[in-house]
Design an enzyme around this catalytic site. Structure first.
Site, PDB file in Angstrom:
ATOM      1  N   LYS A 159     -38.617   4.273   2.949  1.00 52.46           N
ATOM      2  CA  LYS A 159     -37.945   2.986   3.111  1.00 52.46           C
ATOM      3  C   LYS A 159     -38.135   2.117   1.866  1.00 52.46           C
ATOM      4  CE  LYS A 159     -36.434   3.333   6.273  1.00 52.46           C
ATOM      5  NZ  LYS A 159     -35.295   4.239   6.273  1.00 52.46           N
ATOM      6  N   ARG A 219     -21.447   2.908   3.308  1.00 55.22           N
ATOM      7  CA  ARG A 219     -21.371   4.343   3.070  1.00 55.22           C
ATOM      8  C   ARG A 219     -21.750   4.698   1.630  1.00 55.22           C
ATOM      9  NH1 ARG A 219     -18.571   7.032   7.068  1.00 55.22           N
ATOM     10  NH2 ARG A 219     -17.914   8.701   5.661  1.00 55.22           N
ATOM     11  N   LYS A 261     -24.714   5.964   3.390  1.00 58.18           N
ATOM     12  CA  LYS A 261     -25.174   5.969   4.776  1.00 58.18           C
ATOM     13  C   LYS A 261     -24.907   7.310   5.442  1.00 58.18           C
ATOM     14  CE  LYS A 261     -26.743   3.842   8.476  1.00 58.18           C
ATOM     15  NZ  LYS A 261     -28.157   3.455   8.551  1.00 58.18           N
ATOM     16  N   GLU A 284     -36.075   3.498  -1.054  1.00 54.41           N
ATOM     17  CA  GLU A 284     -34.642   3.307  -0.866  1.00 54.41           C
ATOM     18  C   GLU A 284     -34.185   1.917  -1.296  1.00 54.41           C
ATOM     19  OE1 GLU A 284     -33.016   5.927   2.845  1.00 54.41           O
ATOM     20  OE2 GLU A 284     -34.351   4.288   3.350  1.00 54.41           O
ATOM     21  N   ASN A 335     -12.069  12.097   0.849  1.00 58.89           N
ATOM     22  CA  ASN A 335     -13.516  12.150   1.056  1.00 58.89           C
ATOM     23  C   ASN A 335     -13.888  13.611   1.246  1.00 58.89           C
ATOM     24  OD1 ASN A 335     -16.179  11.581   1.561  1.00 58.89           O
ATOM     25  ND2 ASN A 335     -15.859  10.809   3.633  1.00 58.89           N
ATOM     26  N   GLY A 336     -14.948  14.059   0.559  1.00 60.56           N
ATOM     27  CA  GLY A 336     -15.373  15.442   0.674  1.00 60.56           C
ATOM     28  C   GLY A 336     -15.442  16.116  -0.682  1.00 60.56           C
ATOM     29  N   HIS A 378     -57.361  16.546  -3.527  1.00 64.29           N
ATOM     30  CA  HIS A 378     -56.799  17.781  -4.074  1.00 64.29           C
ATOM     31  C   HIS A 378     -55.769  17.486  -5.164  1.00 64.29           C
ATOM     32  CE1 HIS A 378     -58.802  20.344  -1.114  1.00 64.29           C
ATOM     33  NE2 HIS A 378     -58.570  19.368  -0.251  1.00 64.29           N
ATOM     34  N   TRP A 397     -17.702   7.512  -4.059  1.00 63.60           N
ATOM     35  CA  TRP A 397     -19.064   7.821  -4.479  1.00 63.60           C
ATOM     36  C   TRP A 397     -18.955   9.058  -5.342  1.00 63.60           C
ATOM     37  CZ3 TRP A 397     -23.067  11.507  -3.669  1.00 63.60           C
ATOM     38  CH2 TRP A 397     -24.363  11.030  -3.858  1.00 63.60           C
ATOM     39  N   GLU A 404     -42.106   7.873   6.398  1.00 62.69           N
ATOM     40  CA  GLU A 404     -40.961   6.988   6.599  1.00 62.69           C
ATOM     41  C   GLU A 404     -41.149   5.675   5.850  1.00 62.69           C
ATOM     42  OE1 GLU A 404     -37.439   5.144   7.910  1.00 62.69           O
ATOM     43  OE2 GLU A 404     -38.071   7.192   7.439  1.00 62.69           O
ATOM     44  N   CYS A 436     -18.290   7.744   0.417  1.00 64.43           N
ATOM     45  CA  CYS A 436     -16.865   7.461   0.241  1.00 64.43           C
ATOM     46  C   CYS A 436     -16.300   6.833   1.516  1.00 64.43           C
ATOM     47  CB  CYS A 436     -16.046   8.684  -0.117  1.00 64.43           C
ATOM     48  SG  CYS A 436     -16.517   9.485  -1.660  1.00 64.43           S
TER      49      CYS A 436
END
Length: 609
Positions: free
Chosen positions: A484, A27, A604, A487, A99-100, A503, A75, A480, A2
């Protein structure tokens, strides 16, 4: 997640609000809207979708005329993305952006419904707007203060009262919010990039503080309604640093900025060939007594912590555990006085990481924050602090923040080993010398591997699923690389310790399935190669990221594609080896027609749990 903006001044409010919101797109959001004082009325325009959808709607319905307003990119948390659930939200006399998350919104909604209030949306935000309107007593600041006592959870609010068309109000608890100032203008924003076009001067709004913004300036009161003076801060980067600078996307720009980011981060922390962290509150006297270390982080930052674990344990022989922040809080962690808890966060506002740090402090542990955002909540509350100095990172997918987190972890590990006496001064001097060469090594990889990665990425476009494998530090790095790619390309990807393939996971290998292997650690390269042979014999298409020395010893046919990087000190190889993985993710995303800067459903700065 947001984005909040607000403006008071002489300019066209529409242009300022939408422009400021565009600087907060990183964001993450799924709807956008603005509210403007126009002819003594509050006019709202909002829509599901992106800012371009809002711009089109403003053209369609007409832009509200005014110089004071608030804006928001949402968001979705409570209620699906829709025009109705988009912000701003209103009562009859109060309009807000938020926001929150309001944790007790259901109880408040039931109370307000019983008072005859009607709700249009599914959001917790409208509950706050209705509560403010219900309690409004003619004094906006007192009303805000009274309502804060009723709210549980996290929030940053931009607020307009119909009776006060010459000002806006702001308040925060947990969620970040800044107040910008310029001559004859005032701003609120979730983050500094939103206002850099207009000013670099800002105040950090603290928990439960209320700000009043007018053309004459800003004023602040605490939760007891006492006037307070605040320190004016100045951003140490300008608007140009937060722009693409000729690159097609922020992600590739920030990949190319990594050599500078590493240099900027490490050079001030090296003195006479040794790590120097005393200015960050980290002294040998403090470090030598820590017997246990816990690293807590989320996502990419957690992967930096995994590398840190390997290096710290290797050099200092101190046991290190790495926890996902969202799990750390709920397993009753065994930490106490004398332990060190390291919190890694790019934004310094990650809700789970912040809560984890507070829990660690309650249990008596010492906390060290490694963050990029100056003045952030985690930075302010930690016992010790190291800034990564990566500069603004706009792309949602972290690259230069990650590589500077690695750089700081190395510096810390070297300092800890010296303090513990487990490694001699000469060896640390050698490692520091190798670390100082990393900016040039990373630049070499960018210059010499980008075209190869761009070509290999064309072979990944149609993949439905793939694996990343590695051992030791290479396994931490493969985690990582896999994240990436997920994402920014939306291709399903998993990372596995190469030795775990037999395994269960090897059953997933189909003919033509891509497997990306990382092999930079000389003593275990033969083991990794044997795992590569296993997947290759079952039809996998293998992409190998390895040192040039390793590449020279490969037998023909072991890998379908090889990306060679220069061999450096093996402990530091994650710094250079991550770059091809970043480039593969970036170009795969671009080839699939996806904007790598704004992956769907991601934000973000994750400021809710």
């Amino acid at each position: 997640m947001c984005g909040i903006v607000g403006y008071v001044g002489p300019k066209d409010c529409n242009e300022v609000l939408v422009d400021a919101l565009s600087k907060l797109e990183y964001r993450g959001y799924d709807s956008a809207g603005i509210a403007v004082f126009s002819d003594n009325e509050i006019e709202i325009v909002k829509t599901k979708g992106k800012l371009d959808d809002l711009r089109n709607k403003l053209k369609e319905v007409g832009k509200p005329s005014g110089n004071i307003g608030i804006g928001h990119t949402r968001w979705a948390t409570h209620g699906e993305p829709s025009d109705i659930n988009s912000h701003p939200h209103s009562g009859s006399r109060v309009t807000i952006v938020h926001n929150g998350i309001i944790e007790n919104y259901i109880e408040l909604k039931e109370f307000l419904t019983a008072q005859g209030r009607t709700f249009l949306s599914e959001t917790d935000t409208e509950v706050v707007a209705q509560l403010l309107d219900y309690r409004y007593n003619g004094d906006p600041v007192k009303t805000i203060d009274e309502c804060m006592a009723d709210l549980k959870g996290s929030f940053a609010l931009g607020i307009m009262f119909k009776d006060f068309p010459d000002r806006i109000f702001a308040v925060r608890r947990e969620s970040p919010l800044i107040v910008g100032v310029a001559k004859g203008e005032s701003f609120i924003a979730s983050d500094v990039p939103a206002i850099l076009k207009y000013t670099r001067d800002y105040y950090l709004l603290e928990h439960n503080e209320i700000a009043t913004l007018t053309v004459d300036g800003v004023s602040f009161v605490n939760e007891y309604l006492q006037p307070i003076e605040k320190e004016l801060k100045t951003a140490d980067w300008d608007e140009e640093a937060a722009e693409k600078g000729g690159y097609p996307h922020f992600m590739i720009k920030e990949i190319n900025e990594q050599p500078t980011a590493i240099r900027t981060t490490i050079m001030p922390r090296i003195k006479d060939g040794l790590p120097y962290l005393e200015e960050n509150g980290i002294t040998p006297e403090k470090l030598k007594d820590f017997k246990n270390i816990t690293i807590v982080a989320c996502g990419t930052a957690m992967h930096a912590g995994m590398v840190g674990k390997y290096v710290i344990e290797d050099l200092s022989r101190v046991p290190v555990s790495v926890d996902i922040a969202s799990e750390f809080r709920y397993r009753n962690p065994i930490i106490s006085e004398g332990d060190l808890v390291i919190i890694i966060s790019q934004s310094g506002e990650t809700a789970d990481s912040l809560a984890a740090m507070r829990l660690a402090k309650q249990k008596g542990a010492t906390t060290l924050a490694i963050v990029n955002a100056k003045g952030s909540s985690i930075a302010r509350e930690a016992d010790m602090l190291i800034y990564t100095l990566a500069g603004p990172e706009i792309s949602v997918a972290s690259t230069k923040a990650y590589i500077t987190q690695l750089s700081v972890m190395y510096l810390f590990a070297f300092e800890l080993a010296l303090a513990k006496g487990t490694v001699g001064k000469a060896e640390i001097e050698r490692l520091i010398s190798a670390l100082m060469k990393m900016p040039e090594a990373v630049q070499y990889v960018i210059d010499n591997c980008e075209e190869k990665c761009k070509y290999i990425a064309t072979k990944l476009v149609a993949a439905e699923s793939l694996l990343y494998i590695g051992r030791g530090l290479d396994y931490a790095l493969s985690m990582e690389g896999s994240l990436k790619l997920k994402e920014v390309s939306y291709i399903h990807s998993e990372s596995y310790a190469a030795g775990e393939l037999k395994h269960g996971t090897i059953s997933l290998i189909d003919d033509g399935m891509p497997v990306i292997a990382v092999a930079t650690q000389t003593d275990i390269i033969p083991k990794t190669i044997s795992n590569i042979v296993e997947v290759k014999s079952r039809g996998a298409k293998v992409i190998l990221v390895c040192t040039d020395a390793c590449a020279r010893e490969l037998k023909e046919g072991i890998a379908d594609y090889v990306v060679e990087i220069p061999h450096s000190d093996e402990m530091l190889m994650p710094i250079t080896a991550v770059v091809p993985l970043q480039l593969l993710a970036y170009y795969t995303s671009v080839n699939r027609g996806i904007d790598p800067d704004k992956p769907k459903n991601l934000a973000k700065s994750v400021t809710v749990e």
